[in-house]
Motif scaffolding. Sequence first.
Motif, PDB file in Angstrom:
ATOM      1  N   GLY A  48       0.788  -1.230   0.000  1.00 47.36           N
ATOM      2  CA  GLY A  48       0.000   0.000   0.000  1.00 47.36           C
ATOM      3  C   GLY A  48       0.816   1.274   0.000  1.00 47.36           C
ATOM      4  O   GLY A  48       0.259   2.356  -0.194  1.00 47.36           O
ATOM      5  N   ALA A  49       2.154   1.179   0.217  1.00 47.72           N
ATOM      6  CA  ALA A  49       2.943   2.413   0.284  1.00 47.72           C
ATOM      7  C   ALA A  49       2.916   3.138  -1.070  1.00 47.72           C
ATOM      8  O   ALA A  49       2.645   4.342  -1.135  1.00 47.72           O
ATOM      9  CB  ALA A  49       4.375   2.095   0.685  1.00 47.72           C
ATOM     10  N   ILE A  50       3.157   2.379  -2.139  1.00 47.75           N
ATOM     11  CA  ILE A  50       3.194   3.027  -3.459  1.00 47.75           C
ATOM     12  C   ILE A  50       1.792   3.534  -3.815  1.00 47.75           C
ATOM     13  O   ILE A  50       1.614   4.675  -4.251  1.00 47.75           O
ATOM     14  CB  ILE A  50       3.749   2.053  -4.536  1.00 47.75           C
ATOM     15  N   ILE A 130       5.246  -5.026   8.379  1.00 45.59           N
ATOM     16  CA  ILE A 130       6.440  -5.161   7.542  1.00 45.59           C
ATOM     17  C   ILE A 130       6.128  -4.793   6.095  1.00 45.59           C
ATOM     18  O   ILE A 130       5.051  -5.104   5.583  1.00 45.59           O
ATOM     19  CB  ILE A 130       6.936  -6.633   7.617  1.00 45.59           C
ATOM     20  N   ASN A 131       7.064  -4.121   5.458  1.00 43.57           N
ATOM     21  CA  ASN A 131       6.950  -3.856   4.023  1.00 43.57           C
ATOM     22  C   ASN A 131       8.355  -3.879   3.457  1.00 43.57           C
ATOM     23  O   ASN A 131       9.338  -3.895   4.200  1.00 43.57           O
ATOM     24  CB  ASN A 131       6.268  -2.495   3.774  1.00 43.57           C
ATOM     25  N   GLU A 132       8.440  -3.879   2.149  1.00 39.33           N
ATOM     26  CA  GLU A 132       9.759  -3.724   1.535  1.00 39.33           C
ATOM     27  C   GLU A 132      10.166  -2.261   1.668  1.00 39.33           C
ATOM     28  O   GLU A 132       9.311  -1.368   1.644  1.00 39.33           O
ATOM     29  CB  GLU A 132       9.684  -4.106   0.052  1.00 39.33           C
ATOM     30  N   ASN A 145       7.749  -8.503  -5.140  1.00 40.93           N
ATOM     31  CA  ASN A 145       6.432  -8.150  -4.638  1.00 40.93           C
ATOM     32  C   ASN A 145       6.255  -8.665  -3.217  1.00 40.93           C
ATOM     33  O   ASN A 145       7.044  -9.455  -2.728  1.00 40.93           O
ATOM     34  CB  ASN A 145       5.334  -8.669  -5.567  1.00 40.93           C
ATOM     35  N   ASN A 146       5.173  -8.196  -2.595  1.00 40.20           N
ATOM     36  CA  ASN A 146       4.999  -8.509  -1.179  1.00 40.20           C
ATOM     37  C   ASN A 146       4.511  -9.928  -0.913  1.00 40.20           C
ATOM     38  O   ASN A 146       4.554 -10.369   0.226  1.00 40.20           O
ATOM     39  CB  ASN A 146       4.053  -7.499  -0.544  1.00 40.20           C
ATOM     40  N   ASP A 147       4.025 -10.635  -1.943  1.00 35.72           N
ATOM     41  CA  ASP A 147       3.671 -12.049  -1.715  1.00 35.72           C
ATOM     42  C   ASP A 147       4.951 -12.805  -1.352  1.00 35.72           C
ATOM     43  O   ASP A 147       4.987 -13.564  -0.377  1.00 35.72           O
ATOM     44  CB  ASP A 147       3.049 -12.672  -2.976  1.00 35.72           C
ATOM     45  N   ILE A 148       5.996 -12.571  -2.134  1.00 35.97           N
ATOM     46  CA  ILE A 148       7.278 -13.244  -1.884  1.00 35.97           C
ATOM     47  C   ILE A 148       7.859 -12.756  -0.547  1.00 35.97           C
ATOM     48  O   ILE A 148       8.328 -13.551   0.267  1.00 35.97           O
ATOM     49  CB  ILE A 148       8.283 -12.960  -3.038  1.00 35.97           C
TER      50      ILE A 148
HETATM   51  N1  GLU Z   1       5.817  -2.761  -1.396  1.00 37.37           N
HETATM   52  C1  GLU Z   1       4.792  -2.287  -2.279  1.00 37.37           C
HETATM   53  C2  GLU Z   1       3.976  -1.171  -1.621  1.00 37.37           C
HETATM   54  O1  GLU Z   1       3.965  -1.055  -0.434  1.00 37.37           O
HETATM   55  C3  GLU Z   1       3.781  -3.330  -2.626  1.00 37.37           C
HETATM   56  C4  GLU Z   1       4.271  -4.480  -3.381  1.00 37.37           C
HETATM   57  C5  GLU Z   1       3.147  -5.506  -3.539  1.00 37.37           C
HETATM   58  O2  GLU Z   1       1.978  -5.190  -3.316  1.00 37.37           O
HETATM   59  O3  GLU Z   1       3.436  -6.646  -3.848  1.00 37.37           O
HETATM   60  O4  GLU Z   1       3.343  -0.453  -2.315  1.00 37.37           O
END
Ligand code: GLU
Length: 361
Positions: A48-50, A130-132, A145-148
């Motif tokens: 959701g960050a992007i 947690i997020n990337e 992606n966040n699934d991985i």
């Molecule tokens: N890390 C990305 C974000 O926070 C999302 C990636 C994803 O949804 O797989 O926007």
Amino acid sequence: MKRIVIKLGTGILTKGIGEIDTERIGQICGQIAEVRKRNIEVLVVSSGAIGMGMGALGLKSRPQSLAKQQACAAIGQSRLIQCWQDGLQPHDLLAGQILLTHEGLRIRNRYVNAKMTIDQLLSYKVVPVINENDSISAFEIKFGNNDILAAMVASLTEADQLLILSTAPGLVDMDGDGNVIPTVSKITPKIEALAKDTDSPTAVGGMISKLQAIKLATNSGCSAHIAGGAESDIILRILDGEEVGTQFEASDSPMVSKKRWLAYFQRPSGSISIDEGACKAIIQDERSLLAAGVTGCSGAFHEGDVVDILDTSDKPIARGETKFSSHEISDIAHKSGDELNSMYPDRKRLEVVHRDVLVLL
Ligand code: GLU
């Protein structure tokens, strides 16, 4: 059941493009509080960050350039964590933000450190969110992606269950009756063929990446579930055993930690190609890779680096730590054990990739 990882997609946390769905986050936080009361630790992997950054900037579609996506993430991430904190507060719970990079987790002491921080947050009864760390991850070092990411977190923290909640209601049987498949005991090529990618303007995953993530989690001994995140009380219903979404059983022979590390946390520096005999020895006979079966290599790698092992049609079949550098591979290709002994009289181990550090993909 002691520990679960819940992954929430952008489509579940936002309405339209980039507008946060506070009501939904509130409902999810209510369920998290209930799960905690059952003495189950909860980790959230939140996308959701992007998307939220896009909303704040008024962008209507996901920007193509990495710098623009990273700028959106820099704007959206602080908003996102604030929403989680606001949702958890009425339940006397705190959110603890952890932003991970793939590159960071490849390094053993950072990996251990991330695990220790998460364990400490959980023992403070905090919900790790947690997020990337999107704003600093370059393409070649991204999780993708966040699934991985969620599956890697489940593997890292030795969670019992991974819930992937998104706009997808589960794995749909497109070859059959078009209904959601309730249980999958193993991800076979037939199951993989049911997956297709996403065309949503904010999402990046899709079913293909969900199944990859689920393979990773189930091979780590964690069961997994894909379900529609918008359905009411979805988390509690899954934990109560209701048949909703698709449940994936954990492998009954999960990979040991070192092999998980090799298979999922490392990026190969190159590849070694092998012949049919060597493929059989590796896949069916569970042997090490010997020089006799090596036909060539690509990429530049050193002794001890992680490489992919490719079959005769260039498909990666295994991954492992090589004992020989890319410079040496052309000299040793097709060589017998005796020939290798006379070429390297001082080396004790002459397997190209020893079975202990080789994992089938
Ligand atoms: N890390 C990305 C974000 O926070 C999302 C990636 C994803 O949804 O797989 O926007």
